[in-house]
Design a protein around this motif. Structure first.
Motif, PDB file in Angstrom:
ATOM      1  N   LEU A  59      -6.631 -35.123  47.407  1.00  0.00           N
ATOM      2  CA  LEU A  59      -5.668 -34.395  48.249  1.00  0.00           C
ATOM      3  C   LEU A  59      -6.372 -33.775  49.442  1.00  0.00           C
ATOM      4  N   TYR A  60      -7.516 -33.138  49.180  1.00  0.00           N
ATOM      5  CA  TYR A  60      -8.257 -32.504  50.271  1.00  0.00           C
ATOM      6  C   TYR A  60      -8.778 -33.525  51.275  1.00  0.00           C
ATOM      7  N   HIS A  61      -9.131 -34.700  50.785  1.00  0.00           N
ATOM      8  CA  HIS A  61      -9.603 -35.761  51.678  1.00  0.00           C
ATOM      9  C   HIS A  61      -8.500 -36.188  52.640  1.00  0.00           C
ATOM     10  N   GLN A  62      -7.284 -36.235  52.137  1.00  0.00           N
ATOM     11  CA  GLN A  62      -6.150 -36.677  52.956  1.00  0.00           C
ATOM     12  C   GLN A  62      -5.653 -35.580  53.900  1.00  0.00           C
ATOM     13  N   PHE A  63      -5.617 -34.336  53.404  1.00  0.00           N
ATOM     14  CA  PHE A  63      -4.913 -33.280  54.147  1.00  0.00           C
ATOM     15  C   PHE A  63      -5.710 -31.986  54.358  1.00  0.00           C
ATOM     16  N   ASN A  64      -6.920 -31.907  53.859  1.00  0.00           N
ATOM     17  CA  ASN A  64      -7.773 -30.716  53.953  1.00  0.00           C
ATOM     18  C   ASN A  64      -7.378 -29.598  52.992  1.00  0.00           C
ATOM     19  N   ASP A  65      -6.085 -29.241  52.959  1.00  0.00           N
ATOM     20  CA  ASP A  65      -5.645 -28.162  52.080  1.00  0.00           C
ATOM     21  C   ASP A  65      -4.127 -28.226  51.911  1.00  0.00           C
ATOM     22  N   LYS A  66      -3.579 -27.258  51.173  1.00  0.00           N
ATOM     23  CA  LYS A  66      -2.133 -27.257  50.932  1.00  0.00           C
ATOM     24  C   LYS A  66      -1.353 -27.103  52.232  1.00  0.00           C
ATOM     25  N   LEU A  67      -1.869 -26.287  53.126  1.00  0.00           N
ATOM     26  CA  LEU A  67      -1.185 -26.105  54.409  1.00  0.00           C
ATOM     27  C   LEU A  67      -1.116 -27.418  55.174  1.00  0.00           C
ATOM     28  N   GLY A  68      -2.178 -28.211  55.085  1.00  0.00           N
ATOM     29  CA  GLY A  68      -2.173 -29.509  55.743  1.00  0.00           C
ATOM     30  C   GLY A  68      -1.118 -30.433  55.169  1.00  0.00           C
ATOM     31  N   VAL A  69      -0.922 -30.375  53.856  1.00  0.00           N
ATOM     32  CA  VAL A  69       0.139 -31.162  53.216  1.00  0.00           C
ATOM     33  C   VAL A  69       1.496 -30.710  53.735  1.00  0.00           C
ATOM     34  N   PHE A  70       1.673 -29.399  53.790  1.00  0.00           N
ATOM     35  CA  PHE A  70       2.955 -28.858  54.236  1.00  0.00           C
ATOM     36  C   PHE A  70       3.244 -29.252  55.683  1.00  0.00           C
ATOM     37  N   ARG A  71       2.247 -29.163  56.541  1.00  0.00           N
ATOM     38  CA  ARG A  71       2.425 -29.575  57.937  1.00  0.00           C
ATOM     39  C   ARG A  71       2.893 -31.023  58.019  1.00  0.00           C
ATOM     40  N   ALA A  72       2.270 -31.893  57.226  1.00  0.00           N
ATOM     41  CA  ALA A  72       2.638 -33.312  57.251  1.00  0.00           C
ATOM     42  C   ALA A  72       4.055 -33.529  56.742  1.00  0.00           C
TER      43      ALA A  72
END
Length: 204
Positions: A59-72
């Motif tokens: 997950l971190y590799h794809q989006f860095n963190d939870k906030l990155g997932v949320f932004r996407a």
């Protein structure tokens, strides 16, 4: 490296790339469901990955963190909104009708369950204002274009098309936030009448 070896290597690369895309898609779909039903704060990264059989590192590799997932997730939601509005206005030929129906379609989204919470409730509470403006740039561009066309064809009277686009866009965002607070269809109808009244006052 012989031909077969090259082909095998290329196949392996494609397979890895496809797997990366599948992993990304699975994370986004799972996260979207959780963010839309539980909210951002109540959703943890462990809950996102628990049913996907992937590691937190993936997950971190794809989006860095939870906030990155949320932004996407929110970025995709904005794309869906644009597609929804475009589908409503494309069958219409009259620029004035396109403008009014497009604005009313935007308000309809505020009562579509997943998009309502993601865009109008969670996103403003989690993301920075400049991020939301960035996501809204394409949608605002379409609104500005529709207003400019209506002005050019003599159907709308305003002292400045771009400024009026900002005025309408701000009104739409505030009305959508109001609509999103309730499932009452009458609130949506009221908001749609209000924005139509705003536009009609500038109609030639």
């Amino acid at each position: 490296m012989n031909v077969k070896s090259k082909q095998a290597a290329m196949s392996a690369k494609l397979t890895k790339a496809e797997q990366t895309l599948r992993t990304r898609r699975a994370i986004l779909d799972r996260a979207r469901h959780l963010f839309a039903t539980k909210g951002y704060m109540a959703t943890g990264t462990e809950e996102i990955i628990s049913e996907l059989e992937i590691t937190r590192g993936a997950l971190y590799h794809q989006f860095n963190d939870k906030l990155g997932v949320f932004r996407a997730v929110v970025a995709e939601a904005y794309d869906e909104m644009t597609d929804y509005i475009s589908a409503k206005v494309q069958p219409l030929d009259d620029p004035w009708e396109q403008l009014v129906i497009g604005c009313q379609a935007f308000l309809e989204i505020a009562q579509q369950e997943e998009l309502r919470r993601l865009v109008f409730i969670e996103a403003p509470a989690v993301l920075a204002a400049d991020t939301l403006v960035e996501f809204d740039q394409y949608g605002f561009g379409l609104l500005h274009e529709a207003i400019q066309i209506a002005v050019n064809e003599g159907k709308l009277n305003t002292i400045n098309a771009e400024g009026f686009a900002h005025l309408v866009n701000g009104s739409l965002n505030e009305l959508a936030a109001w609509v999103a607070q309730s499932n009452d269809p009458e609130r949506l109808k009221t908001a749609q009448r209000l924005v139509e009244t705003l536009l009609i006052r500038h109609q030639n």
